[in-house]
Design a protein around this motif. Structure first.
Motif, short mmCIF file in Angstrom:
data_model
loop_
_atom_site.label_atom_id
_atom_site.label_comp_id
_atom_site.label_asym_id
_atom_site.label_seq_id
_atom_site.Cartn_x
_atom_site.Cartn_y
_atom_site.Cartn_z
N CYS A 177 16.76 13.03 -21.41
CA CYS A 177 16.36 13.05 -20.01
C CYS A 177 15.56 14.32 -19.73
CB CYS A 177 17.58 12.99 -19.11
SG CYS A 177 17.20 13.20 -17.36
N LYS A 199 9.00 8.70 -16.23
CA LYS A 199 9.41 7.42 -15.66
C LYS A 199 8.23 6.45 -15.60
CE LYS A 199 12.40 5.78 -11.95
NZ LYS A 199 13.22 6.19 -10.79
N ARG A 223 8.05 2.97 -17.78
CA ARG A 223 7.97 1.74 -16.99
C ARG A 223 6.79 0.87 -17.43
NH1 ARG A 223 7.49 3.97 -12.34
NH2 ARG A 223 5.26 3.66 -12.05
N TYR A 265 16.28 2.51 -26.29
CA TYR A 265 17.06 3.58 -25.68
C TYR A 265 18.22 3.95 -26.60
CZ TYR A 265 14.81 2.22 -21.23
OH TYR A 265 13.91 1.93 -20.23
N GLU A 318 23.50 2.73 -21.12
CA GLU A 318 23.27 2.59 -19.68
C GLU A 318 22.52 3.77 -19.06
OE1 GLU A 318 27.01 2.02 -17.79
OE2 GLU A 318 27.54 0.23 -18.94
N PHE A 319 22.90 4.98 -19.43
CA PHE A 319 22.42 6.17 -18.69
C PHE A 319 20.90 6.26 -18.63
CE2 PHE A 319 20.93 10.60 -18.89
CZ PHE A 319 21.31 11.02 -17.63
N GLN A 339 18.68 4.04 -19.45
CA GLN A 339 18.10 2.80 -18.92
C GLN A 339 18.06 2.84 -17.39
OE1 GLN A 339 20.10 3.05 -21.50
NE2 GLN A 339 20.09 1.27 -22.84
N ASN A 340 19.14 3.35 -16.78
CA ASN A 340 19.20 3.42 -15.32
C ASN A 340 18.25 4.47 -14.76
OD1 ASN A 340 21.16 1.42 -15.23
ND2 ASN A 340 22.87 2.88 -15.31
N ARG A 341 18.09 5.56 -15.49
CA ARG A 341 17.25 6.65 -14.99
C ARG A 341 15.78 6.42 -15.27
NH1 ARG A 341 19.28 12.84 -15.01
NH2 ARG A 341 20.78 11.84 -13.63
N TYR A 342 15.47 5.76 -16.40
CA TYR A 342 14.07 5.51 -16.78
C TYR A 342 13.91 4.03 -17.15
CZ TYR A 342 14.19 10.58 -17.20
OH TYR A 342 14.36 11.92 -16.95
N PRO A 343 13.95 3.15 -16.17
CA PRO A 343 13.89 1.71 -16.46
C PRO A 343 12.51 1.27 -16.93
CG PRO A 343 13.79 2.09 -14.09
CD PRO A 343 14.06 3.43 -14.73
N GLU A 403 29.71 7.41 -21.93
CA GLU A 403 29.73 6.07 -22.54
C GLU A 403 30.57 6.05 -23.81
OE1 GLU A 403 25.75 4.77 -23.31
OE2 GLU A 403 25.05 5.17 -21.27
#
Length: 387
Positions: free
Chosen positions: A128, A152, A156, A163, A167-168, A170-174, A323
Motif C-alpha cells: 500500500c 489507484k 483500476r 493481489y 481482501e485488504f 483489493q478493497n483499497r485498490y480495486p 487476514e
C-alpha cells in the motif's frame, strides 16, 4: 547474441540490483519471482533501481539469469529524467506485455506509457503506497494522497491484476478486471514434526521461563516499527517481566541500538543481521512468539513462515496481517501499550491451540496451491495476449 526483435515481457519492480564489472546481481529473495517470469514467458526486460557504487555483499550474491535484460537507474529522481524516460518508451516498443509490481515510482511511469501505447499490463499489487509514504516522514504524509490516487488509477485501469492479500489491497485498490490473489510466500510442505516439537516446547515451560520474541525485517526501515516492540519490552521489564527480542534482518542497526539503550533493554535486544532460510527456521524454532509490528505491509511472508513453524504470532492491524492471524492477537499499529497488553494476553491463553491454529492456517499458502492458481492465470494471460 539475442535477437533484438524478439517481443519480450517487461517486469517492473522496486527491487534493487547491483552492477559489478558489467554483471548484475540480485538478492536471493528476488530470484524466485524472476525465475517464475522466465519459466512462463521467456526473455524479460527488468525495470528497477541499479546501483554500481556499493560493494557486493551477502544480500546480493546471486548473478542475474541470462534471460533478463536490466534497465534502471540508481535513484527514482534519475528515473524521472528525460534520458531514462526515453529508454522506457523505446523499450516498450519491443514489449508485448507488462507485469507491473505496485507500488513504486517506475511502476507509475511504465503504467502511464503503457496506457498511451495501448500495451496490456497486469498489476501485481504487493503493498500500500499510502501506508508506505504516510508512515515514512512528514514529507511522506504530504505525498501519500497523491501517490495513493495515482496507484489507484493505474490499477483500476489494468486489464489483469494479482493481489498478494485476500481482501485488504483489493478493497483499497480495486480493479474492474477478473483478478486473483496469490502471495509471494514459498512454503513447500507442512511438517507435523514441527508442530509436535512446538507443543512439547510449550508444555515444558517453567514458571521462571524467559520468553523470547522475534521480528524478521530490515532494521533500518522505520515503518517496520521494531522500536515499538523495544519500548514494549521496556514497559514489561518495569513490571518485572523479562523478554528477549531477536531482530533478524540487514541494514544499519544504530537507530534501534540507540532506542534499546534509551529504554534500558540493550541486554535483551539481539541483532542477528541477515540470515539464510535455514538460519531463519532455526530462529523461529527457538523463539516463543513471533511479532510483526509493521506500519506498512502487503502480506508479510515472515508471518506466514513463522506460522509454518507453529509459532504463536502477534501482529499490527496493518495490510494483510489481520487476514493471517487470530483477530484477538492483532494490536493497533504504533500503540506500545496495546503491544504490551497482547503479549500478556497470549501468554495467558492456551499457546498450544494458538500454535496449532497458525500451523494449520499456513497450509493455505503452500506453494503447490498458490502456484497452480497463478499458473492458471498466466495461461489466461498468454492465451488472450498471444504470448
Amino acid at each position: 547474441m539475442r535477437n533484438k526483435n524478439i517481443k519480450k515481457i517487461m517486469y517492473v519492480t522496486s527491487m534493487n540490483v547491483i552492477k559489478i564489472n558489467d554483471k548484475y546481481y540480485c538478492s536471493n529473495a528476488a530470484l524466485p519471482t524472476l525465475n517464475r517470469y522466465i519459466h512462463n514467458f521467456g526473455f524479460i526486460y527488468l525495470i528497477c533501481r541499479v546501483h554500481d557504487k556499493i560493494e557486493k555483499n551477502d544480500r546480493y550474491f546471486v548473478e542475474m539469469p541470462k534471460e533478463v535484460e536490466v534497465l534502471g537507474e540508481s535513484s527514482y529522481i534519475k528515473m524521472l529524467r528525460p534520458r531514462f524516460l526515453n529508454v522506457i518508451k523505446s523499450t516498450l516498443k519491443n514489449t508485448k506485455f507488462i507485469f507491473i509490481h505496485f507500488p513504486s515510482i517506475p511502476s507509475y511511469l511504465v503504467a502511464y506509457y503503457a496506457k498511451k501505447m495501448n500495451i496490456n499490463y497486469c498489476s501485481v499489487v504487493v503493498g500500500c503506497t499510502w501506508d508506505s509514504f504516510f508512515n515514512y516522514s512528514f514529507i511522506g504524509k504530504i505525498l501519500a494522497p497523491f501517490s495513493f490516487l495515482i496507484m489507484k488509477k493505474y490499477i483500476r485501469k489494468s486489464k489483469y491484476a494479482i493481489y498478494v492479500t485476500k481482501e485488504f489491497l483489493q478493497n483499497r485498490y480495486p480493479c474492474y478486471c477478473n483478478s486473483i490473489n496469490a502471495s509471494n510466500v514459498y512454503i513447500t510442505e507442512l511438517n507435523e514434526e514441527i508442530l509436535l516439537k512446538r507443543i512439547k516446547k510449550i508444555e515444558n515451560y517453567k514458571d521462571d521461563h524467559i520468553y523470547s520474541l522475534a521480528t524478521c525485517a530490515a532494521v533500518d526501515v522505520k515503518f517496520k516499527a521494531q522500536e515499538d516492540v523495544i519500548k514494549a519490552i521496556s514497559k514489561l521489564k518495569r513490571k518485572g517481566k523479562i523478554f528477549n527480542y531477536y531482530l533478524a534482518g540487514g541494514g544499519d542497526q544504530k537507530y534501534l541500538k540507540k532506542i534499546s539503550r534509551k529504554y534500558n533493554v540493550e541486554k535483551q535486544v539481539f541483532f542477528l543481521g541477515n540470515l539464510n532460510n535455514e538460519q531463519i527456521n532455526n530462529l523461529l524454532d527457538k523463539i516463543d512468539i513471533y511479532i510483526q509490528p509493521s506500519k506498512q505491509e502487503g502480506l508479510p511472508r515472515a508471518v506466514i513462515e513463522a506460522m509454518n513453524r507453529a509459532c504463536p504470532v502477534l501482529g499490527a492491524n496493518t495490510g494483510g496481517i489481520p487476514e493471517l492471524i487470530d483477530k484477538k492477537y492483532v494490536f493497533k499499529k504504533g500503540r506500545v501499550n496495546d503491544i504490551v497488553k497482547k503479549i500478556e494476553e497470549i501468554l495467558k491463553d492456551d499457546m498450544k491451540n494458538v500454535a496449532k491454529r497458525n500451523f494449520e492456517e499456513s497450509s493455505k499458502y503452500l506453494s503447490s496451491i498458490i502456484d497452480e492458481r497463478r499458473n492458471n492465470y498466466y495461461i489466461k494471460i498468454k492465451k488472450e495476449n498471444d504470448l
